[in-house]
Design a protein around this motif. Structure first.
Motif, PDB file in Angstrom:
ATOM      1  N   ILE A 125       3.208  -2.972 -18.383  1.00 42.72           N
ATOM      2  CA  ILE A 125       4.635  -2.924 -18.018  1.00 42.72           C
ATOM      3  C   ILE A 125       5.524  -3.589 -19.063  1.00 42.72           C
ATOM      4  CG2 ILE A 125       4.233  -2.763 -15.542  1.00 42.72           C
ATOM      5  CD1 ILE A 125       5.311  -6.053 -16.928  1.00 42.72           C
ATOM      6  N   THR A 126       4.979  -3.945 -20.221  1.00 38.67           N
ATOM      7  CA  THR A 126       5.757  -4.720 -21.190  1.00 38.67           C
ATOM      8  C   THR A 126       6.968  -3.979 -21.748  1.00 38.67           C
ATOM      9  OG1 THR A 126       4.179  -4.128 -22.921  1.00 38.67           O
ATOM     10  CG2 THR A 126       3.885  -6.268 -21.870  1.00 38.67           C
ATOM     11  N   LYS A 127       6.993  -2.658 -21.700  1.00 39.21           N
ATOM     12  CA  LYS A 127       8.185  -1.959 -22.202  1.00 39.21           C
ATOM     13  C   LYS A 127       9.363  -2.102 -21.233  1.00 39.21           C
ATOM     14  CE  LYS A 127       7.764   2.824 -20.648  1.00 39.21           C
ATOM     15  NZ  LYS A 127       7.677   4.195 -21.069  1.00 39.21           N
ATOM     16  N   ILE A 128       9.088  -2.516 -19.990  1.00 38.29           N
ATOM     17  CA  ILE A 128      10.144  -2.712 -19.000  1.00 38.29           C
ATOM     18  C   ILE A 128      10.511  -4.178 -18.870  1.00 38.29           C
ATOM     19  CG2 ILE A 128      10.800  -2.364 -16.572  1.00 38.29           C
ATOM     20  CD1 ILE A 128      10.347   0.209 -18.276  1.00 38.29           C
ATOM     21  N   SER A 129       9.518  -5.064 -18.894  1.00 36.96           N
ATOM     22  CA  SER A 129       9.789  -6.478 -18.704  1.00 36.96           C
ATOM     23  C   SER A 129       8.710  -7.327 -19.358  1.00 36.96           C
ATOM     24  CB  SER A 129       9.845  -6.822 -17.219  1.00 36.96           C
ATOM     25  OG  SER A 129      10.075  -8.208 -17.047  1.00 36.96           O
ATOM     26  N   ALA A 130       9.145  -8.388 -19.990  1.00 42.39           N
ATOM     27  CA  ALA A 130       8.215  -9.360 -20.574  1.00 42.39           C
ATOM     28  C   ALA A 130       8.724 -10.768 -20.289  1.00 42.39           C
ATOM     29  CB  ALA A 130       8.056  -9.127 -22.066  1.00 42.39           C
ATOM     30  N   SER A 131       9.379 -10.923 -19.141  1.00 42.16           N
ATOM     31  CA  SER A 131       9.927 -12.227 -18.788  1.00 42.16           C
ATOM     32  C   SER A 131       8.864 -13.079 -18.105  1.00 42.16           C
ATOM     33  CB  SER A 131      11.139 -12.056 -17.875  1.00 42.16           C
ATOM     34  OG  SER A 131      10.742 -11.589 -16.603  1.00 42.16           O
ATOM     35  N   HIS A 132       9.239 -14.299 -17.780  1.00 43.05           N
ATOM     36  CA  HIS A 132       8.297 -15.192 -17.102  1.00 43.05           C
ATOM     37  C   HIS A 132       8.105 -14.789 -15.638  1.00 43.05           C
ATOM     38  CE1 HIS A 132       5.957 -18.705 -16.234  1.00 43.05           C
ATOM     39  NE2 HIS A 132       6.767 -19.007 -15.249  1.00 43.05           N
ATOM     40  N   PHE A 133       9.138 -14.298 -14.991  1.00 46.75           N
ATOM     41  CA  PHE A 133       9.026 -13.838 -13.611  1.00 46.75           C
ATOM     42  C   PHE A 133       9.408 -12.364 -13.608  1.00 46.75           C
ATOM     43  CE2 PHE A 133       8.704 -15.229  -9.165  1.00 46.75           C
ATOM     44  CZ  PHE A 133       9.095 -14.077  -8.541  1.00 46.75           C
ATOM     45  N   ASN A 134       8.429 -11.503 -13.910  1.00 50.04           N
ATOM     46  CA  ASN A 134       8.704 -10.083 -14.112  1.00 50.04           C
ATOM     47  C   ASN A 134       9.333  -9.393 -12.908  1.00 50.04           C
ATOM     48  OD1 ASN A 134       7.740  -9.599 -16.839  1.00 50.04           O
ATOM     49  ND2 ASN A 134       5.734 -10.127 -16.027  1.00 50.04           N
ATOM     50  N   PHE A 135       8.628  -9.393 -11.787  1.00 51.08           N
ATOM     51  CA  PHE A 135       9.098  -8.627 -10.641  1.00 51.08           C
ATOM     52  C   PHE A 135       8.928  -9.429  -9.359  1.00 51.08           C
ATOM     53  CE2 PHE A 135       7.641  -5.712 -13.890  1.00 51.08           C
ATOM     54  CZ  PHE A 135       8.825  -5.058 -14.162  1.00 51.08           C
ATOM     55  N   GLY A 136       9.840  -9.219  -8.425  1.00 46.14           N
ATOM     56  CA  GLY A 136       9.818  -9.943  -7.158  1.00 46.14           C
ATOM     57  C   GLY A 136       9.810  -8.992  -5.981  1.00 46.14           C
ATOM     58  N   GLY A 137       8.682  -8.426  -5.695  1.00 42.11           N
ATOM     59  CA  GLY A 137       8.557  -7.484  -4.595  1.00 42.11           C
ATOM     60  C   GLY A 137       8.036  -6.158  -5.106  1.00 42.11           C
ATOM     61  N   ILE A 138       7.558  -5.317  -4.186  1.00 43.94           N
ATOM     62  CA  ILE A 138       7.024  -4.013  -4.574  1.00 43.94           C
ATOM     63  C   ILE A 138       6.946  -3.121  -3.341  1.00 43.94           C
ATOM     64  CG2 ILE A 138       4.607  -4.689  -4.280  1.00 43.94           C
ATOM     65  CD1 ILE A 138       4.051  -3.035  -6.900  1.00 43.94           C
ATOM     66  N   CYS A 139       7.225  -1.830  -3.534  1.00 48.65           N
ATOM     67  CA  CYS A 139       7.108  -0.858  -2.449  1.00 48.65           C
ATOM     68  C   CYS A 139       6.971   0.538  -3.037  1.00 48.65           C
ATOM     69  CB  CYS A 139       8.314  -0.936  -1.509  1.00 48.65           C
ATOM     70  SG  CYS A 139       9.876  -0.440  -2.256  1.00 48.65           S
ATOM     71  N   GLY A 140       6.628   1.476  -2.188  1.00 47.31           N
ATOM     72  CA  GLY A 140       6.493   2.859  -2.617  1.00 47.31           C
ATOM     73  C   GLY A 140       7.417   3.776  -1.847  1.00 47.31           C
ATOM     74  N   SER A 156       0.866  -1.179   0.000  1.00 45.69           N
ATOM     75  CA  SER A 156       0.000   0.000   0.000  1.00 45.69           C
ATOM     76  C   SER A 156       0.903   1.231   0.000  1.00 45.69           C
ATOM     77  CB  SER A 156      -0.927   0.013   1.209  1.00 45.69           C
ATOM     78  OG  SER A 156      -0.184   0.117   2.398  1.00 45.69           O
ATOM     79  N   TYR A 157       0.456   2.254  -0.725  1.00 44.58           N
ATOM     80  CA  TYR A 157       1.217   3.495  -0.783  1.00 44.58           C
ATOM     81  C   TYR A 157       0.276   4.623  -1.157  1.00 44.58           C
ATOM     82  CZ  TYR A 157       4.923   6.829  -1.862  1.00 44.58           C
ATOM     83  OH  TYR A 157       5.734   7.934  -1.868  1.00 44.58           O
ATOM     84  N   GLU A 158       0.303   5.679  -0.367  1.00 44.17           N
ATOM     85  CA  GLU A 158      -0.514   6.861  -0.628  1.00 44.17           C
ATOM     86  C   GLU A 158      -1.993   6.514  -0.840  1.00 44.17           C
ATOM     87  OE1 GLU A 158       0.680  10.110  -0.614  1.00 44.17           O
ATOM     88  OE2 GLU A 158       2.650   9.342  -0.048  1.00 44.17           O
ATOM     89  N   GLY A 159      -2.498   5.565  -0.048  1.00 42.96           N
ATOM     90  CA  GLY A 159      -3.916   5.234  -0.067  1.00 42.96           C
ATOM     91  C   GLY A 159      -4.366   4.245  -1.135  1.00 42.96           C
ATOM     92  N   LEU A 160      -3.441   3.754  -1.959  1.00 43.36           N
ATOM     93  CA  LEU A 160      -3.791   2.769  -2.984  1.00 43.36           C
ATOM     94  C   LEU A 160      -3.024   1.473  -2.733  1.00 43.36           C
ATOM     95  CD1 LEU A 160      -3.745   4.993  -6.205  1.00 43.36           C
ATOM     96  CD2 LEU A 160      -5.721   4.312  -4.840  1.00 43.36           C
ATOM     97  N   ILE A 161      -3.505   0.396  -3.338  1.00 38.35           N
ATOM     98  CA  ILE A 161      -2.869  -0.907  -3.247  1.00 38.35           C
ATOM     99  C   ILE A 161      -2.244  -1.210  -4.608  1.00 38.35           C
ATOM    100  CG2 ILE A 161      -3.240  -3.365  -2.781  1.00 38.35           C
ATOM    101  CD1 ILE A 161      -3.926  -1.456  -0.414  1.00 38.35           C
ATOM    102  N   TYR A 162      -1.008  -1.701  -4.604  1.00 37.06           N
ATOM    103  CA  TYR A 162      -0.281  -2.042  -5.830  1.00 37.06           C
ATOM    104  C   TYR A 162       0.173  -3.494  -5.746  1.00 37.06           C
ATOM    105  CZ  TYR A 162      -0.087   3.004  -6.392  1.00 37.06           C
ATOM    106  OH  TYR A 162      -0.422   4.334  -6.528  1.00 37.06           O
ATOM    107  N   ALA A 163       0.061  -4.230  -6.851  1.00 38.48           N
ATOM    108  CA  ALA A 163       0.533  -5.611  -6.897  1.00 38.48           C
ATOM    109  C   ALA A 163       1.535  -5.758  -8.035  1.00 38.48           C
ATOM    110  CB  ALA A 163      -0.623  -6.582  -7.084  1.00 38.48           C
ATOM    111  N   ALA A 164       2.663  -6.406  -7.714  1.00 37.67           N
ATOM    112  CA  ALA A 164       3.759  -6.608  -8.672  1.00 37.67           C
ATOM    113  C   ALA A 164       3.460  -7.802  -9.568  1.00 37.67           C
ATOM    114  CB  ALA A 164       5.070  -6.827  -7.941  1.00 37.67           C
TER     115      ALA A 164
END
Length: 139
Positions: A64-79, A34-42
């Motif tokens: 997000i395809t211009k940044i990553s198009a792999s099988h395991f795009n992102f591992g974690g998330i924060c604001g 959660s960040y600034e009142g919204l929920i984000y999922a990686a």
């Protein structure tokens, strides 16, 4: 196929259907914050950064395809500092999402981690900096 919402005070659980925003049915998201009142999922296999507004109960997403198009795009998330950050899973770019203008960009992490394995699998922000928990790397 739903974003889980649990209310511990009322002891109720509800779900919000992801299919209209993210049609991928396998391993969609790996982490949530959660960040600034919204929920984000990686996204893992999904190609959409998931955004949920608990006030309006609306789901939306950002491609997000211009940044990553792999099988395991992102591992974690924060604001931090008005942005959402997601360290790469199997890619080389950390996702950066500017919450003010909606722009997606990337930061190359190959100077500190690379390889065919999952690189990072966790993230947090502290004192204005973003930290990625290492998972596996060839260096």
């Amino acid at each position: 196929e739903a974003l889980m919402v649990y209310d511990p005070r009322a002891e109720t659980i509800t779900g919000h259907d992801l299919l209209p925003v993210s049609p991928t049915r396998y391993a969609r998201y790996s982490a949530i914050c959660s960040y600034e009142g919204l929920i984000y999922a990686a996204p893992v296999v999904a190609r959409i950064l998931l955004i949920f507004d608990p006030t309006t109960q609306q789901l939306s997403g950002v491609d997000i395809t211009k940044i990553s198009a792999s099988h395991f795009n992102f591992g974690g998330i924060c604001g931090a500092a008005g942005k959402i950050f997601a360290p790469p899973g199997a890619g080389s770019q950390m996702l950066v999402y500017d919450i003010k203008d909606g722009q997606v960009s990337g930061v190359d992490v190959s100077s500190i981690a690379e390889g065919p394995k999952v690189l990072f699998n966790g993230a947090c922000a502290c004192a204005g900096k973003v930290y990625g928990a290492p998972w596996g790397s060839d260096r």
